[in-house]
Design a protein around this motif. Structure first.
Motif, PDB file in Angstrom:
ATOM      1  N   GLU A 163       0.838  -1.202   0.000  1.00 41.15           N
ATOM      2  CA  GLU A 163       0.000   0.000   0.000  1.00 41.15           C
ATOM      3  C   GLU A 163       0.869   1.247   0.000  1.00 41.15           C
ATOM      4  O   GLU A 163       1.853   1.346   0.738  1.00 41.15           O
ATOM      5  N   GLY A 164       0.527   2.206  -0.871  1.00 48.44           N
ATOM      6  CA  GLY A 164       1.235   3.472  -0.907  1.00 48.44           C
ATOM      7  C   GLY A 164       2.478   3.499  -1.760  1.00 48.44           C
ATOM      8  O   GLY A 164       3.109   4.542  -1.915  1.00 48.44           O
ATOM      9  N   VAL A 165       2.863   2.346  -2.314  1.00 51.11           N
ATOM     10  CA  VAL A 165       4.044   2.303  -3.185  1.00 51.11           C
ATOM     11  C   VAL A 165       3.585   2.482  -4.632  1.00 51.11           C
ATOM     12  O   VAL A 165       2.866   1.636  -5.163  1.00 51.11           O
ATOM     13  N   PRO A 166       3.974   3.574  -5.287  1.00 52.01           N
ATOM     14  CA  PRO A 166       3.506   3.798  -6.651  1.00 52.01           C
ATOM     15  C   PRO A 166       4.195   2.873  -7.650  1.00 52.01           C
ATOM     16  O   PRO A 166       5.312   2.401  -7.417  1.00 52.01           O
ATOM     17  N   ALA A 167       3.505   2.603  -8.731  1.00 54.38           N
ATOM     18  CA  ALA A 167       4.120   1.849  -9.827  1.00 54.38           C
ATOM     19  C   ALA A 167       4.987   2.805 -10.633  1.00 54.38           C
ATOM     20  O   ALA A 167       4.525   3.834 -11.110  1.00 54.38           O
ATOM     21  N   ARG A 168       6.255   2.473 -10.775  1.00 52.38           N
ATOM     22  CA  ARG A 168       7.166   3.361 -11.488  1.00 52.38           C
ATOM     23  C   ARG A 168       7.019   3.187 -13.005  1.00 52.38           C
ATOM     24  O   ARG A 168       6.867   2.072 -13.498  1.00 52.38           O
ATOM     25  N   ASN A 169       7.064   4.287 -13.716  1.00 54.79           N
ATOM     26  CA  ASN A 169       7.017   4.266 -15.179  1.00 54.79           C
ATOM     27  C   ASN A 169       8.202   5.080 -15.688  1.00 54.79           C
ATOM     28  O   ASN A 169       8.139   6.310 -15.771  1.00 54.79           O
ATOM     29  N   ILE A 170       9.292   4.396 -16.031  1.00 53.07           N
ATOM     30  CA  ILE A 170      10.500   5.122 -16.438  1.00 53.07           C
ATOM     31  C   ILE A 170      10.344   5.784 -17.799  1.00 53.07           C
ATOM     32  O   ILE A 170      11.172   6.614 -18.178  1.00 53.07           O
ATOM     33  N   GLN A 171       9.264   5.450 -18.522  1.00 55.82           N
ATOM     34  CA  GLN A 171       9.051   6.074 -19.831  1.00 55.82           C
ATOM     35  C   GLN A 171       8.547   7.515 -19.731  1.00 55.82           C
ATOM     36  O   GLN A 171       8.475   8.203 -20.749  1.00 55.82           O
ATOM     37  N   VAL A 172       8.198   7.958 -18.537  1.00 58.44           N
ATOM     38  CA  VAL A 172       7.732   9.337 -18.384  1.00 58.44           C
ATOM     39  C   VAL A 172       8.625  10.149 -17.449  1.00 58.44           C
ATOM     40  O   VAL A 172       8.351  11.320 -17.188  1.00 58.44           O
ATOM     41  N   GLU A 173       9.707   9.544 -16.958  1.00 55.81           N
ATOM     42  CA  GLU A 173      10.642  10.249 -16.089  1.00 55.81           C
ATOM     43  C   GLU A 173      11.849  10.730 -16.894  1.00 55.81           C
ATOM     44  O   GLU A 173      12.467   9.936 -17.610  1.00 55.81           O
ATOM     45  N   PRO A 174      12.218  11.996 -16.787  1.00 52.81           N
ATOM     46  CA  PRO A 174      13.367  12.501 -17.542  1.00 52.81           C
ATOM     47  C   PRO A 174      14.640  11.743 -17.226  1.00 52.81           C
ATOM     48  O   PRO A 174      15.043  11.633 -16.062  1.00 52.81           O
ATOM     49  N   LEU A 175      15.251  11.167 -18.224  1.00 54.42           N
ATOM     50  CA  LEU A 175      16.547  10.480 -18.168  1.00 54.42           C
ATOM     51  C   LEU A 175      16.530   9.177 -17.370  1.00 54.42           C
ATOM     52  O   LEU A 175      17.568   8.546 -17.216  1.00 54.42           O
TER      53      LEU A 175
END
Length: 397
Positions: free
Chosen positions: A247-259
């Protein structure tokens, strides 16, 4: 202030050249035989390691066109250079995505020596594979690809395959599974033929595609589980930890994070977000390029990224997804390049690509979870996580 990058993936294009000519390939420069210089590789990783922005583990993907047209000796030198510079706190994992036609014992020796991950593009048995994966003279490439896969098996090199699903193969989950098992393939990934760059897929715009793909994946997954001989089905196994997470841990999406995903072509040009953007042209977005690692520091490239129209519009698209999509907590904003190819803009939301790669697997997993949860014979241990923060009732069925 935008947080500093967490570079987790570096996609390096050793050459744009490819030795085959798949009919669905979108790469615009696949006849160019230019090879990245060792000095560019050195400069790239000097900058990455000096920045302090590395994740504890970085995956380096050697990809697009065909990385194995560059000789084994090139990679031995590049890998050794990277290893000499690598901080003790960072683990580097090399990986290749290849058409498999050039794999032999020498390549297998390199893969084993460096623990390289290997993905082979294989669309299924001969009649499916040779429909689209052709040589430059128009002949099928099945025999050479299978020879490469058998060389991997004979040399005990771990690998997975990526199969592009076509109109025909979408109706053949059992036949595909039988083929994989016959060839000793137990790690399988699927891509649905899509519209990218200059390639327009008629399949991707079919109104029944979601239903057909869901039927295919459900059948394949269940048959694979029953066989007991398949270790990994990417579409399911990568979705599971995104659904069943604390709970509370977001799913990371490296395709929308700069670099977070750093993409570098053979000339040292740098992009982020999606490696498919390398080589494409667009004057409004400066050809999607953020600089050149030979001439700019990584800090300068990051500053350019944060000030770019590209990042502005990708961010707007993520925000739009967060407001409108019931699956946002699973994918974190989609794949920008597919928004561009399908909708004509980075600021858009739902695409056929996200329907297939995020929504369909999520639905199938929750469907299976609900079936198990309501089974009278099922005893649920106390430490089994619920599908929080994505509950069944939160997800459009």
């Amino acid at each position: 202030m935008t947080a500093t990058p967490d570079i987790g993936m570096v996609v390096v294009q050793p050459t744009a050249f490819c030795n085959i000519a798949c009919t669905y390939c979108y790469l615009p420069d696949r006849s160019n035989k230019h090879v990245i210089a060792q000095s560019t590789v050195t400069r790239l990783f000097e900058q990455i390691f000096a920045s302090g922005w590395s994740c504890p583990e970085i995956t380096v993907i050697w990809h697009a066109g065909e990385p194995l047209v560059v000789p084994v000796s090139f990679y031995r030198e590049a890998f050794a250079t990277i290893e000499r510079m690598r901080p003790a706190s960072v683990h580097v994992k090399h990986s290749f995505q290849t058409n498999g036609t050039l794999i032999d014992t020498e390549w297998c020796d390199l893969f084993k020596e460096w623990g390289v991950g290997v993905g082979v593009s294989l669309d299924g048995p001969r009649e499916l594979h040779d429909l689209h994966r052709k040589s430059r003279s128009g002949k099928g490439t099945f025999d050479k690809t299978i020879a490469g896969i058998r060389s991997l098996r004979e040399n005990n090199v771990d690998f997975h395959v990526i199969s592009v699903l076509s109109h025909t193969s979408l109706d053949q989950p059992a036949e595909l599974l039988d083929f994989y098992l016959t060839e000793g393939i137990d790690q399988i990934c699927f891509n649905v033929e899509e519209s990218e760059g200059d390639h327009v897929s008629s399949l991707f715009h079919g109104p029944e595609l979601r239903k057909r793909y869901a039927a295919f994946l459900r059948s394949f997954w269940h048959l694979a589980r029953r066989s007991g001989r398949v270790r990994f089905v990417r579409e399911i196994d990568l979705a599971l930890p995104r659904l069943f997470r604390p709970e509370g841990v977001p799913a990371r999406n490296i395709q929308v994070e700069p670099l977070a995903m750093l993409n570098v072509d053979s000339h040292g040009n740098v992009s982020s977000f999606s490696p498919e953007l390398l080589g494409l042209k667009n004057k409004d977005y400066r050809d999607y390029l953020l600089g050149n690692i030979n001439f700019q520091s990584l800090q300068e490239i990051r500053d350019t990224c944060l000030a770019s129209a590209l990042y502005r519009d990708i961010t707007a698209g993520v925000q739009a997804c967060s407001r409108s999509c019931d699956y946002f907590s699973v994918c974190g904003g989609g794949a920008p390049v597919n928004k561009l190819f399908e909708n004509g803009s980075f600021t858009g939301t739902e695409t056929s690509y996200c329907t297939l790669t995020q929504m369909v697997p999520t639905d199938l997993i929750l469907e299976a979870y609900d079936r198990l949860a309501h089974s009278p014979a099922m005893v649920v241990p106390q430490d089994v996580p619920s599908p929080s923060p994505v509950q069944s009732s939160d997800v459009a069925a």
